[in-house]
Motif scaffolding. Sequence first.
Motif, PDB file in Angstrom:
ATOM      1  N   GLU A 216      -6.526   1.866  -6.842  1.00 38.04           N
ATOM      2  CA  GLU A 216      -7.116   1.986  -5.512  1.00 38.04           C
ATOM      3  C   GLU A 216      -7.687   0.639  -5.071  1.00 38.04           C
ATOM      4  OE1 GLU A 216     -10.021   5.047  -5.579  1.00 38.04           O
ATOM      5  OE2 GLU A 216      -8.571   6.650  -6.007  1.00 38.04           O
TER       6      GLU A 216
ATOM      7  N   TYR B 164     -10.258  -1.931  -3.119  1.00 39.29           N
ATOM      8  CA  TYR B 164     -11.695  -1.868  -2.858  1.00 39.29           C
ATOM      9  C   TYR B 164     -12.165  -3.167  -2.241  1.00 39.29           C
ATOM     10  CZ  TYR B 164     -12.844  -4.822  -6.956  1.00 39.29           C
ATOM     11  OH  TYR B 164     -12.965  -5.853  -7.852  1.00 39.29           O
TER      12      TYR B 164
ATOM     13  N   MET C 251       0.827  -1.197   0.000  1.00 39.53           N
ATOM     14  CA  MET C 251       0.000   0.000   0.000  1.00 39.53           C
ATOM     15  C   MET C 251       0.866   1.253   0.000  1.00 39.53           C
ATOM     16  SD  MET C 251      -3.315   0.917   0.244  1.00 39.53           S
ATOM     17  CE  MET C 251      -4.188  -0.359   1.157  1.00 39.53           C
TER      18      MET C 251
ATOM     19  N   ASN D 109       0.054   5.422  -0.074  1.00 42.51           N
ATOM     20  CA  ASN D 109      -0.868   6.554  -0.169  1.00 42.51           C
ATOM     21  C   ASN D 109      -2.254   6.127  -0.656  1.00 42.51           C
ATOM     22  OD1 ASN D 109       1.229   8.325   0.601  1.00 42.51           O
ATOM     23  ND2 ASN D 109       1.912   8.477  -1.540  1.00 42.51           N
ATOM     24  N   ASN D 110      -2.769   5.078   0.000  1.00 39.49           N
ATOM     25  CA  ASN D 110      -4.098   4.545  -0.313  1.00 39.49           C
ATOM     26  C   ASN D 110      -4.193   3.975  -1.729  1.00 39.49           C
ATOM     27  OD1 ASN D 110      -6.674   3.914   0.709  1.00 39.49           O
ATOM     28  ND2 ASN D 110      -7.594   5.588  -0.460  1.00 39.49           N
ATOM     29  N   THR D 111      -3.064   3.568  -2.293  1.00 39.99           N
ATOM     30  CA  THR D 111      -3.064   2.842  -3.561  1.00 39.99           C
ATOM     31  C   THR D 111      -2.256   1.566  -3.392  1.00 39.99           C
ATOM     32  OG1 THR D 111      -1.078   3.945  -4.400  1.00 39.99           O
ATOM     33  CG2 THR D 111      -3.206   4.981  -4.898  1.00 39.99           C
TER      34      THR D 111
END
Length: 346
Positions: free
Chosen positions: A28, A30, A2, A4-6
């Motif tokens: 991203e 999910y 991960m 930065n939220n990616t």
Amino acid sequence: MMENNTIRVNALPTLTWHRLHVNACKTEPYAPAAPCVIRTETETGAAVVSPLEARSDCSAIETGVGKAIDGLFSWGMTITAGAGASDIVRMEIESENGKDCAAFVHVQAEKDSHLTLVQIWKADAARTALRTVVRAEAGAQVRLIQILTDSSVECINDTGCVTGEKASFEVIRLYLAKGNVISGVRTDLMGDGSSFSCKSGYLVNPDKKLDMNVIANHIGKHTQSDIRVEGTLYNGAEKAFRGTIDLKRGCAGSEGKEEENVLLLGDDVINKTIPLILCTEEDVKGSHGASIGELEQSMLFYFEARGISKEEAEKIVTKARLEKLCQDTADETAAAYMHQVIEEVI
């Protein structure tokens, strides 16, 4: 991993210059709201299709997109072709009321079996993900045909295979999805004399993205790989292709080759082609090539001399590139469907 939220997916096995921004793709994470709706039928009934709920099975074989998406898969099915069996399994992948979905398919091709798996993507969601893992035992022949006509905003197509002695794994992929696509294939050629071929055709619509990663790991002796990619990018489209042939120590007598042909149509097109050959064995062969550009003026002149406009000429060439795949499917039903969707799109 991960960042930065990616998450990083479709990573190269060996990093190149960071400033080129080609080492991996970022997307991203999910949480799927539902499993993909999958309808299956077998031609002869020789292959057995059954539900499979063991999450660990989805990561038992390394795949092209990578472990970063392991958490997406909590439901799946297994397809088993017994020793010496021969069958064609057809599969339609859809979503439930537009919900984000994911599923995995575990294929077990036992000794000397022949299995063709046809996957047709018809989902219509924000995010759709399918992972297909294949274990081809000695002498097994597995052909995977994937036709993406998906309407999802983003779809992830992840594949992995391990081959036994003299086994073969063939992948044929047609990308006509309306949204963005992340696609990865990894094959570990473990058995001596095993082979892997991957033929892909694509059309990337204006302002959409296609990110592809194909990895062929030559581990056994006298193994063969052949990676071929051909497609078209329209206005504002972006495509990255990472093709890796890794000739590992001990794979004497092996050969790997890869080739890509890209047609660029329109403005602001971004193409990234990253062919990579790694080698730690002496008695091997490896080759790669790429052709990237617009239609040649001589070809346009040929068409114009016969009253065919530039726009129509571009459609003819684009269609011809994709229809090459139809000849390679060795399945009349799949080929007919491919012809149909190509005619509808172009």
